[in-house]
Enzyme design. Structure first.
Site, PDB file in Angstrom:
ATOM      1  N   ASP A  82       0.892  -1.145   0.000  1.00  0.00           N
ATOM      2  CA  ASP A  82       0.000   0.000   0.000  1.00  0.00           C
ATOM      3  C   ASP A  82       0.942   1.208   0.000  1.00  0.00           C
ATOM      4  O   ASP A  82       2.150   1.075   0.214  1.00  0.00           O
ATOM      5  CB  ASP A  82      -0.935  -0.005   1.212  1.00  0.00           C
TER       6      ASP A  82
HETATM    7  C1  BGC Z   1      -4.922   3.264   0.040  1.00  0.00           C
HETATM    8  C2  BGC Z   1      -4.988   2.301  -1.125  1.00  0.00           C
HETATM    9  C3  BGC Z   1      -4.822   3.053  -2.412  1.00  0.00           C
HETATM   10  C4  BGC Z   1      -3.509   3.822  -2.364  1.00  0.00           C
HETATM   11  C5  BGC Z   1      -3.226   4.613  -3.615  1.00  0.00           C
HETATM   12  C6  BGC Z   1      -3.703   4.159  -0.007  1.00  0.00           C
HETATM   13  O1  BGC Z   1      -3.803   5.161   0.927  1.00  0.00           O
HETATM   14  O2  BGC Z   1      -4.966   2.558   1.255  1.00  0.00           O
HETATM   15  O3  BGC Z   1      -6.189   1.583  -1.112  1.00  0.00           O
HETATM   16  O4  BGC Z   1      -4.878   2.178  -3.493  1.00  0.00           O
HETATM   17  O5  BGC Z   1      -3.544   4.724  -1.277  1.00  0.00           O
HETATM   18  O6  BGC Z   1      -4.064   5.694  -3.726  1.00  0.00           O
END
Ligand code: BGC
Length: 734
Positions: A265
C-alpha cells in the site's frame, strides 16, 4: 507504370532481411513462451535497471526499462471507477480535462446485488475505462471483511461474509483482466479498521484468519488468477503485512502459488531486509522517501531503491531476491502493457452507464415497507417532500483514495424530479455537512436551526416525506484514514427526523451509507431503504426503485445490529476494537457478523441476507439428488419458487450449511451457496443450487488444514440468514 522488381532482387531482399527478423530478441517475440521471454529480458538488465523497476518513480507509476523498450507501469485507484490524474510527484489533482470517468456503485452495493454476473460486467466495464486511460493496474477490488460498522472503508469492501465476497470478487477480477489490465486485490490482509491502521498489530487465531479473513483473497488468487495483490498497512504477528513472511512467502506465494506482483500500500514498507526477503515485489509510496510523511527527497531513498542496491553490492542481500521480484514484474508486463493482443478499451459509453445503473438498482435493499409505503407510483401523491442533504450531495467525491471525478452524477433529487415532475416535488436540505477535505471536514456554513425549521415546514405541507440521510464521504464517516466515532447518524439527523415525524407521519427513509447506522426512529417511519454510494446513475436508479419501475432485489451484505455492543468486535470491549494502539485482539474469532448473532442468539435489527421486494415469493418443495455424499461430490439442491405477488421481480435464494456434531465448535450456520433469479409475476420454477461437499469444511487448527468430517449436515434454504424456508439433511460418508 510501376517497375517490376526482379524476382532475384526480391529474393535477395528477403534473404538479407530474414536474419534481421530472426534476431528479434526473445523477450519481444510473442510467439515464445512467456517464461522464456522473462528469462531473456532479465538476463539483459543491469543491476541498476532491475532496482529501478521495483519501486515507484511517481505517485502512480514505476519505470520500465527504457533501454530495452519495456514500458512504464501505470496504476490508478480503484475500485469504483478510474480515479482522476495526479501531479507527478504529489497529492494534488492534475486538473486534466479528460480524466473523468463513469462512477460505478461502491462495492458494498455490488455485494448487495448477490449477482456474480453483474460483478463480471462491472469489472469488464471498469477495465475498459482503465485500459482507455492507459492504466495497467487498477487498484481494486477490496475484500477486507466487514468486522465493525465503524470501519471507515467498509463501503469499499464486499461485506461480512467470506463466501459472498469470494463469489463476487472472482468475476470482477476476470472482467477487469480480460482487458489486459491487472486487478490488484487489496488490502492483504486484516485491514478491518482504519483507526491505527498504519501500525496496529492484529492478534487473530489461525482459524479465524483462514475461515474469515483469507478466503476472498484466496479466491482472487486461485480462482480468478489475479495479477497483483496489495499489502495492508497493519501488522500481523508483529510484522508489517506488506513484507510479512508468513502471509506472503508461505501463504500467498507458497500455498496459493500466486505468480503475480505483490505491491505495498502507499508507504507501507518499513524495512529493506524484510521487504527484500519477505516477498514484497514492488514498493509504492506516499512521500518521495517512501514514508507516509517525509522530506521531499528522491524515490532513490525507498527501501527497495538505493538501500537495496547497496545491500546487494555489499553482499548482504542476494541478487536472486531481486531477480525473483523482476520476474514477477515482467510477467505482469507481458500480461498487460507488453501484450500486443490486448484490446484498446473505451470509456464513458452508454453500456458503462447502463451497467452502473443496473448494479445500483439491484443493490438497493428494501428494509421496511409498512402498508405498501413503497412503491410510490407517479400520480399517487400530489406533493412529495424530499428532505436531507444526501438527496443532493456529490457522493463520488471524498472518502480517500476511492474518490472519483464522475463525468455525470445524477443525484436522487434530480432523479425524482425527472420521475415525478418538478411541480410535485419540494426539496429542503434539513441538515448540512461541510466539504470533505482528507483528514478533516470543512465547516458547512449553513445555520443548522434554520435548516431544521424549513424542513419541518416543508414536511408539514406535504402528502409524503422522503428523507435522504445516512453518512457521506467525509473524514470519520465512510472515509479512509480513520473510523466513525459511533454508530449514530451525524449532523443531528435523528433529531431532525423526530421533528419531521411530529408534523407528518407518512415518512419513508432512504439511508445512503456503506455501513450500518443506528435507527432510533425505525418504528415511527413507514418505509426504509438501505441505499449505497451509487455512483453516476444514483438518482436514476433510486427513482426507478422508489417509483416501482423496478422491484428492489438487494440483500444486506452485513448484519445491522440493534446497538453497537451487539456487534461481535465491540462485544469484547476496547481490546477487541479498536485495540490499545499497539495490538487489537480479535476475541470474536470466527464469530463475525451473522455467525456471531446466530450462534450467540443476539437478534440483529436486520439480518445478513435480508431484503424485501415489492412482489412476494413462495418457497415450495426442496429436494436433493441423494442423501449420502462422498467428499468429492457436489450436492444439488433444488427448490421450487413462485412469484405470487403483483410484480415481476428477482429473489436471491440462499443456502446455509450447519454441521451436526463437529469436533470443534462451529458457527450454527454458514452461507455456502446462493442464486439470484428473476421471475415474472405468476411464474414458478425450480431453482438449482450446487454446493460442493468440500465447501462444508472448517479449518482445523489442530492439524493446520481444512477438513470435512463425515457427519450429518443440514442445508437450510433461506431468503435471509434469519428466515429459513426449508431444510434438508445430507450425510457425508467416511
Ligand atoms: C490506500 C490504497 C490506495 C492507495 C493509492 C492508499 O492510501 O490505502 O487503497 O490504493 O492509497 O491511492
Amino acid at each position: 507504370m510501376k517497375k517490376k522488381i526482379p524476382s532475384l532482387l526480391f529474393a535477395l531482399i528477403w534473404g538479407v532481411s530474414l536474419p534481421v527478423f530472426s534476431q528479434l530478441p526473445v523477450y519481444l517475440d510473442d510467439t515464445k513462451p512467456v517464461e522464456e521471454r522473462i528469462d531473456d529480458a532479465l538476463s539483459q538488465m543491469t543491476l541498476e535497471e532491475k532496482i529501478a523497476m521495483c519501486h515507484a518513480q511517481s505517485k502512480f507509476s514505476t519505470p520500465g526499462c527504457p533501454r530495452l523498450g519495456i514500458p512504464e507501469i501505470w496504476m490508478s485507484d480503484g475500485p469504483h471507477g478510474v480515479r482522476m490524474e495526479f501531479v507527478w510527484d504529489d497529492w494534488r489533482h492534475a486538473h486534466w480535462t479528460n480524466d473523468s470517468c463513469t462512477a460505478y456503485p461502491a462495492l458494498t452495493c455490488l455485494a448487495a446485488t448477490f449477482n456474480p454476473e453483474l460483478a463480471y460486467r462491472y469489472g469488464k466495464a471498469l477495465g475498459e475505462e482503465a485500459r482507455y486511460r492507459g492504466k495497467d493496474i487498477i487498484l481494486g477490488p477490496g475484500v477486507n471483511i466487514y468486522r465493525t460498522p465503524l470501519s471507515g472503508r467498509n463501503f469499499e469492501y464486499m461485506g461480512e461474509d467470506p463466501y459472498l465476497s469470494s463469489i463476487m470478487v472472482v468475476p470482477y477480477i476476470q472482467g477487469v483482466q480480460e482487458n489486459g489490465v491487472a486487478a490488484c486485490v487489496k488490502h492483504f490482509v486484516l485491514n478491518n479498521q482504519e483507526k491505527y491502521r498504519n501500525a496496529i498489530n492484529v492478534e487473530v487465531s489461525d482459524r479465524a484468519l483462514n475461515e474469515i479473513y483469507l478466503p476472498a483473497f484466496r479466491a482472487a488468487v486461485e480462482r480468478a488468477g489475479v495479477w497483483a495483490v496489495m499489502g495492508s498497512y497493519n501488522k500481523y504477528k508483529g510484522s508489517y503485512c506488506s513484507h510479512n513472511d508468513t502471509l506472503i512467502n508461505k501463504i500467498l506465494k507458497g500455498d496459493w502459488k500466486f505468480d503475480g506482483v505483490m505491491l505495498t500500500d502507499w508507504g507501507s514498507a518499513h524495512d529493506t531486509d524484510e521487504a527484500a526477503r519477505n516477498g514484497l515485489d514492488l514498493e509504492m509510496g506516499t512521500w518521495t522517501n517512501g514514508l507516509t510523511w517525509g522530506l521531499s527527497s528522491t524515490y532513490d531513498q525507498y527501501y527497495l531503491a538505493r538501500p537495496f542496491l547497496e545491500k546487494i553490492k555489499r553482499g548482504e542481500l542476494s541478487e536472486t531476491l531481486l531477480d525473483e521480484k523482476i520476474r514477477r514484474i515482467l510477467r505482469l508486463c507481458f500480461r498487460t502493457n507488453m501484450n500486443r493482443q490486448r484490446p484498446y478499451g473505451r470509456k464513458l459509453t452508454e453500456e458503462h452507464t447502463a451497467i452502473a445503473r443496473k448494479v445500483a438498482e439491484e443493490g438497493i435493499v428494501l428494509l421496511k415497507n409498512e402498508k405498501e409505503f413503497f412503491p410510490i407510483a407517479p400520480g399517487r401523491y400530489k406533493k412529495i417532500a424530499v428532505i436531507g442533504e444526501n438527496a443532493v450531495k456529490k457522493l463520488t467525491e471524498g472518502g480517500g483514495s476511492s474518490e472519483l471525478k464522475a463525468r455525470r452524477e445524477i443525484s436522487p433529487l434530480q432523479g425524482l424530479i425527472e420521475k415525478y415532475g418538478e411541480e410535485n416535488i419540494v426539496y429542503s436540505m434539513g441538515y448540512a455537512s461541510g466539504a470533505p477535505d482528507y483528514s478533516r471536514e470543512l465547516p458547512s456554513g449553513f445555520d443548522a436551526d434554520s435548516l431544521v425549521r424549513c424542513a419541518v415546514e416543508v414536511a408539514k405541507n406535504a402528502d409524503v416525506v422522503l428523507f435522504f440521510g445516512g453518512l457521506n464521504k467525509n473524514f470519520r464517516q465512510d472515509c479512509e484514514g480513520d473510523d466513525r466515532e459511533s454508530m449514530d447518524l451525524p449532523y443531528g439527523q435523528n433529531e431532525l427526523l423526530d421533528k419531521i415525524l411530529q408534523v407528518n407521519s407518512n415518512v419513508g427513509v432512504v439511508l445512503i451509507s456503506g455501513n450500518a447506522v443506528s435507527m432510533p426512529w425505525l418504528k415511527a417511519v413507514k418505509g426504509l431503504m438501505q441505499s449505497w454510494y451509487l455512483g453516476s446513475e444514483a438518482g436514476v436508479a433510486t427513482a426507478r426503485v422508489i417509483s416501482g419501475e423496478v422491484s428492489p432485489s438487494g440483500k444486506l451484505p452485513f448484519s445491522i445490529p440493534c446497538k453497537l455492543e451487539d456487534n461481535s468486535a465491540h462485544y469484547f470491549g476496547l481490546e477487541s476494537y479498536p485495540g490499545d494502539g499497539e495490538n487489537v485482539y480479535y476475541h470474536d474469532d470466527i464469530l463475525v457478523g451473522y455467525r456471531w448473532h446466530d450462534t450467540r442468539h443476539i437478534d440483529p435489527l436486520f439480518p445478513f441476507g435480508y431484503g424485501l421486494s415489492y412482489t412476494r415469493f413462495e418457497y415450495g418443495d426442496t429436494r436433493t439428488d441423494k442423501v449420502a455424499y462422498d467428499i468429492c461430490d457436489t450436492v444439488r439442491v433444488e427448490v421450487e419458487i413462485a412469484n405470487v405477488g403483483r410484480m415481476d421481480g428477482a429473489e436471491t435464494v440462499q443456502v446455509y450449511v450447519s454441521q451436526k456434531n463437529p469436533s470443534l465448535p462451529r458457527p450454527v450456520k454458514e452461507l455456502k451457496g446462493f442464486r439470484k433469479f428473476f421471475l415474472r409475476k405468476g411464474e414458478k420454477k425450480w431453482v438449482t443450487l450446487e454446493v460442493p461437499v468440500q465447501d462444508f469444511a472448517f479449518y482445523d487448527d489442530r492439524q493446520s488444514r481444512w477438513v470435512v468430517e463425515p457427519d450429518s449436515y443440514q442445508l437450510q434454504i433461506a431468503t435471509s440468514s434469519r428466515d429459513i424456508k426449508q431444510a434438508v439433511e445430507v450425510r457425508v460418508n467416511p
